[in-house]
Design a protein around this motif. Structure first.
Motif, mmCIF file in Angstrom:
data_model
loop_
_atom_site.group_PDB
_atom_site.id
_atom_site.type_symbol
_atom_site.label_atom_id
_atom_site.label_comp_id
_atom_site.label_asym_id
_atom_site.label_seq_id
_atom_site.Cartn_x
_atom_site.Cartn_y
_atom_site.Cartn_z
ATOM 1 N N HIS A 9 16.705 -10.504 5.775
ATOM 2 C CA HIS A 9 15.687 -11.247 6.492
ATOM 3 C C HIS A 9 14.481 -11.494 5.582
ATOM 4 C CE1 HIS A 9 17.767 -10.761 10.282
ATOM 5 N NE2 HIS A 9 17.944 -9.481 9.979
ATOM 6 N N TYR A 10 13.762 -12.531 5.903
ATOM 7 C CA TYR A 10 12.503 -12.808 5.224
ATOM 8 C C TYR A 10 11.609 -11.568 5.348
ATOM 9 C CZ TYR A 10 8.807 -16.224 3.935
ATOM 10 O OH TYR A 10 7.835 -16.943 3.320
ATOM 11 N N PRO A 11 11.068 -11.065 4.261
ATOM 12 C CA PRO A 11 10.305 -9.795 4.310
ATOM 13 C C PRO A 11 8.943 -10.003 4.939
ATOM 14 C CG PRO A 11 10.245 -10.699 2.125
ATOM 15 C CD PRO A 11 11.106 -11.633 2.933
ATOM 16 N N TYR A 12 8.961 -10.039 6.258
ATOM 17 C CA TYR A 12 7.804 -10.529 6.965
ATOM 18 C C TYR A 12 7.039 -9.435 7.689
ATOM 19 C CZ TYR A 12 5.081 -14.174 9.093
ATOM 20 O OH TYR A 12 4.051 -14.984 9.456
ATOM 21 N N ASP A 13 7.423 -8.189 7.446
ATOM 22 C CA ASP A 13 6.754 -7.087 8.118
ATOM 23 C C ASP A 13 6.089 -6.183 7.110
ATOM 24 O OD1 ASP A 13 7.552 -7.725 10.813
ATOM 25 O OD2 ASP A 13 9.584 -7.218 10.164
ATOM 26 N N ASP A 14 5.236 -5.306 7.612
ATOM 27 C CA ASP A 14 4.439 -4.447 6.745
ATOM 28 C C ASP A 14 5.277 -3.544 5.854
ATOM 29 O OD1 ASP A 14 2.223 -5.554 7.813
ATOM 30 O OD2 ASP A 14 1.873 -3.942 9.252
ATOM 31 N N PHE A 15 6.534 -3.280 6.265
ATOM 32 C CA PHE A 15 7.345 -2.353 5.475
ATOM 33 C C PHE A 15 7.505 -2.830 4.038
ATOM 34 C CE2 PHE A 15 10.805 -5.107 7.133
ATOM 35 C CZ PHE A 15 11.438 -5.434 5.943
ATOM 36 N N ALA A 16 7.416 -4.127 3.877
ATOM 37 C CA ALA A 16 7.633 -4.678 2.546
ATOM 38 C C ALA A 16 6.546 -4.251 1.566
ATOM 39 C CB ALA A 16 7.712 -6.191 2.613
ATOM 40 N N TYR A 17 5.406 -3.803 2.073
ATOM 41 C CA TYR A 17 4.342 -3.347 1.167
ATOM 42 C C TYR A 17 4.686 -2.000 0.551
ATOM 43 C CZ TYR A 17 1.678 -6.765 3.878
ATOM 44 O OH TYR A 17 1.256 -7.887 4.494
ATOM 45 N N ALA A 18 5.608 -1.305 1.200
ATOM 46 C CA ALA A 18 5.921 0.037 0.724
ATOM 47 C C ALA A 18 6.870 -0.050 -0.462
ATOM 48 C CB ALA A 18 6.550 0.848 1.851
ATOM 49 N N GLY A 19 7.187 1.090 -0.986
ATOM 50 C CA GLY A 19 8.066 1.123 -2.147
ATOM 51 C C GLY A 19 7.521 2.134 -3.127
ATOM 52 N N LYS A 20 8.329 2.435 -4.113
ATOM 53 C CA LYS A 20 7.914 3.397 -5.130
ATOM 54 C C LYS A 20 7.067 2.672 -6.173
ATOM 55 C CE LYS A 20 10.068 6.620 -8.368
ATOM 56 N NZ LYS A 20 11.369 7.191 -8.755
ATOM 57 N N TYR A 21 5.863 3.164 -6.393
ATOM 58 C CA TYR A 21 4.988 2.554 -7.392
ATOM 59 C C TYR A 21 5.379 3.057 -8.774
ATOM 60 C CZ TYR A 21 0.789 1.745 -10.206
ATOM 61 O OH TYR A 21 -0.078 1.372 -11.208
ATOM 62 N N LEU A 22 5.722 2.150 -9.674
ATOM 63 C CA LEU A 22 6.104 2.580 -11.026
ATOM 64 C C LEU A 22 4.918 2.552 -11.986
ATOM 65 C CD1 LEU A 22 9.644 1.037 -11.646
ATOM 66 C CD2 LEU A 22 9.028 3.330 -10.846
ATOM 67 N N ARG A 23 4.305 1.375 -12.124
ATOM 68 C CA ARG A 23 3.199 1.263 -13.080
ATOM 69 C C ARG A 23 2.550 -0.099 -12.918
ATOM 70 N NH1 ARG A 23 4.322 1.640 -19.324
ATOM 71 N NH2 ARG A 23 2.530 0.247 -19.361
ATOM 72 N N THR A 24 1.326 -0.249 -13.429
ATOM 73 C CA THR A 24 0.718 -1.572 -13.510
ATOM 74 C C THR A 24 0.805 -2.043 -14.956
ATOM 75 O OG1 THR A 24 -0.756 -1.229 -11.641
ATOM 76 C CG2 THR A 24 -1.435 -2.868 -13.272
ATOM 77 N N PHE A 25 1.348 -3.232 -15.117
ATOM 78 C CA PHE A 25 1.525 -3.786 -16.457
ATOM 79 C C PHE A 25 0.506 -4.890 -16.673
ATOM 80 C CE2 PHE A 25 5.483 -1.886 -15.226
ATOM 81 C CZ PHE A 25 5.844 -1.177 -16.366
ATOM 82 N N ALA A 26 -0.441 -4.631 -17.565
ATOM 83 C CA ALA A 26 -1.455 -5.628 -17.878
ATOM 84 C C ALA A 26 -1.230 -6.127 -19.297
ATOM 85 C CB ALA A 26 -2.846 -5.020 -17.741
ATOM 86 N N ASN A 27 -1.425 -7.418 -19.485
ATOM 87 C CA ASN A 27 -1.309 -8.001 -20.823
ATOM 88 C C ASN A 27 -2.581 -8.795 -21.090
ATOM 89 O OD1 ASN A 27 -0.726 -9.988 -22.920
ATOM 90 N ND2 ASN A 27 1.367 -9.229 -22.805
ATOM 91 N N ASP A 28 -3.400 -8.301 -22.019
ATOM 92 C CA ASP A 28 -4.701 -8.929 -22.276
ATOM 93 C C ASP A 28 -4.576 -10.330 -22.858
ATOM 94 O OD1 ASP A 28 -6.008 -6.766 -21.270
ATOM 95 O OD2 ASP A 28 -6.355 -5.806 -23.205
ATOM 96 N N ASN A 29 -3.491 -10.600 -23.555
ATOM 97 C CA ASN A 29 -3.315 -11.929 -24.147
ATOM 98 C C ASN A 29 -3.012 -12.997 -23.100
ATOM 99 O OD1 ASN A 29 -3.694 -11.051 -26.815
ATOM 100 N ND2 ASN A 29 -1.564 -10.350 -26.903
ATOM 101 N N THR A 30 -2.232 -12.629 -22.102
ATOM 102 C CA THR A 30 -1.809 -13.632 -21.116
ATOM 103 C C THR A 30 -2.559 -13.522 -19.796
ATOM 104 O OG1 THR A 30 -0.084 -12.202 -20.168
ATOM 105 C CG2 THR A 30 0.532 -13.560 -22.070
ATOM 106 N N GLY A 31 -3.318 -12.426 -19.598
ATOM 107 C CA GLY A 31 -4.042 -12.244 -18.344
ATOM 108 C C GLY A 31 -3.198 -11.674 -17.220
ATOM 109 N N ALA A 32 -1.947 -11.354 -17.507
ATOM 110 C CA ALA A 32 -1.077 -10.809 -16.462
ATOM 111 C C ALA A 32 -1.488 -9.389 -16.087
ATOM 112 C CB ALA A 32 0.380 -10.817 -16.930
ATOM 113 N N ALA A 33 -1.390 -9.079 -14.811
ATOM 114 C CA ALA A 33 -1.614 -7.712 -14.324
ATOM 115 C C ALA A 33 -0.720 -7.525 -13.111
ATOM 116 C CB ALA A 33 -3.071 -7.497 -13.962
ATOM 117 N N LEU A 34 0.410 -6.865 -13.331
ATOM 118 C CA LEU A 34 1.422 -6.741 -12.288
ATOM 119 C C LEU A 34 1.598 -5.280 -11.891
ATOM 120 C CD1 LEU A 34 4.084 -9.164 -13.857
ATOM 121 C CD2 LEU A 34 2.512 -9.676 -11.974
ATOM 122 N N ALA A 35 1.352 -4.986 -10.616
ATOM 123 C CA ALA A 35 1.558 -3.631 -10.095
ATOM 124 C C ALA A 35 2.979 -3.562 -9.557
ATOM 125 C CB ALA A 35 0.546 -3.332 -8.998
ATOM 126 N N LEU A 36 3.830 -2.882 -10.314
ATOM 127 C CA LEU A 36 5.270 -2.901 -10.024
ATOM 128 C C LEU A 36 5.666 -1.840 -9.009
ATOM 129 C CD1 LEU A 36 8.104 -4.028 -10.738
ATOM 130 C CD2 LEU A 36 8.178 -2.360 -12.620
#
Ligand code: ZN
Length: 239
Positions: free
Chosen positions: A27-54
């Motif tokens: 199903h379309y992940p349309y409920d709050d449960f989708a916010y949950a999950g195991k947090y691995l790391r935040t990947f930031a790249n200063d050259n490209t401006g990316a900052a992804l909390a995985l």
């Protein structure tokens, strides 16, 4: 770069209750449960401006989590690199964005930090898993990122990035590209573009979303990619 962490604390109470549900990708992940999950790391790249909390499904193995981390680093490095964009535009004949400039600025907004209550937070990305499907390597959820009905807490007008990878192939040496970090970065890029409402309505080959995934995989080199390498499914929002 300062990444605001408190947003993650607010979702912790959801973790236990949502664990069983986190694998349902039918199903379309349309409920709050989708916010949950195991947090691995935040990947930031200063050259490209990316900052992804995985954030990932709890049931990925340690090896799969390692592969996800490496693929996210690759994604953050290459997502708007000149070789990847040059390659994508040289290979695409359909389903293109309005302009190259518009695409780059859209991707920077998506991959960059978000201003929430005067703090800059990384973009929330959740990787779900599924299995028992020999016909696809990933699942995309069209336009999810721009769905405003249930915005990610604090974003107000933005959702989050959410995609699913097929456990039958992901990280498995029995699959040709199973342990190929760059390949999975390409798959993730493809599914992320589905979140942004890109699609391949008349076939994969030559479609912008497919060529972007291919070019990110091959780091800007136009390569002969076997048909079906990015075969995926898309799950639409229920009306
Ligand atoms: Zn697709």
């Amino acid at each position: 770069m300062i990444i605001h962490k408190s947003i993650f604390l607010t979702i912790l109470p959801l973790l236990l209750a949502s664990r069983a549900l986190a694998r349902d990708v039918s199903h379309y992940p349309y409920d709050d449960f989708a916010y949950a999950g195991k947090y691995l790391r935040t990947f930031a790249n200063d050259n490209t401006g990316a900052a992804l909390a995985l954030h990932v499904d709890f049931d990925f193995s340690d090896d799969q989590n390692t592969l996800l981390k490496k693929a996210t680093v690759t994604l953050a490095e290459r997502y708007i690199s000149k070789p990847v964009l040059d390659c994508t535009y040289a290979s695409s004949v359909k389903d293109l964005p309005a302009s190259r400039e518009a695409f780059v600025s859209q991707m920077k907004e998506v991959f960059g930090t978000k201003l929430v209550e005067e703090a800059r937070i990384a973009t929330y990305i959740f990787i779900a898993r599924y299995d028992q499907d020999r016909g696809s390597v990933g699942i995309g959820f069209p336009n999810l990122y721009y769905d405003k009905d249930k915005p990610f807490p604090g974003y107000s007008d933005r959702h989050y990035l959410y995609l699913a990878l097929n456990d039958d192939f992901f990280g498995k040496s029995s699959y040709t590209y199973g342990t190929d970090t760059d390949y999975w970065a390409g798959v993730m890029a493809h599914e992320i573009l589905h979140n942004l409402n890109f699609n391949h309505p008349t076939g994969y080959s030559g479609s912008f979303i497919t060529e972007y995934g291919n070019c990110l995989w091959k780091n800007g080199v136009q390569a002969d990619i076997p048909e079906g390498a990015f075969a995926d499914r898309s799950v639409e929002r229920e009306m």
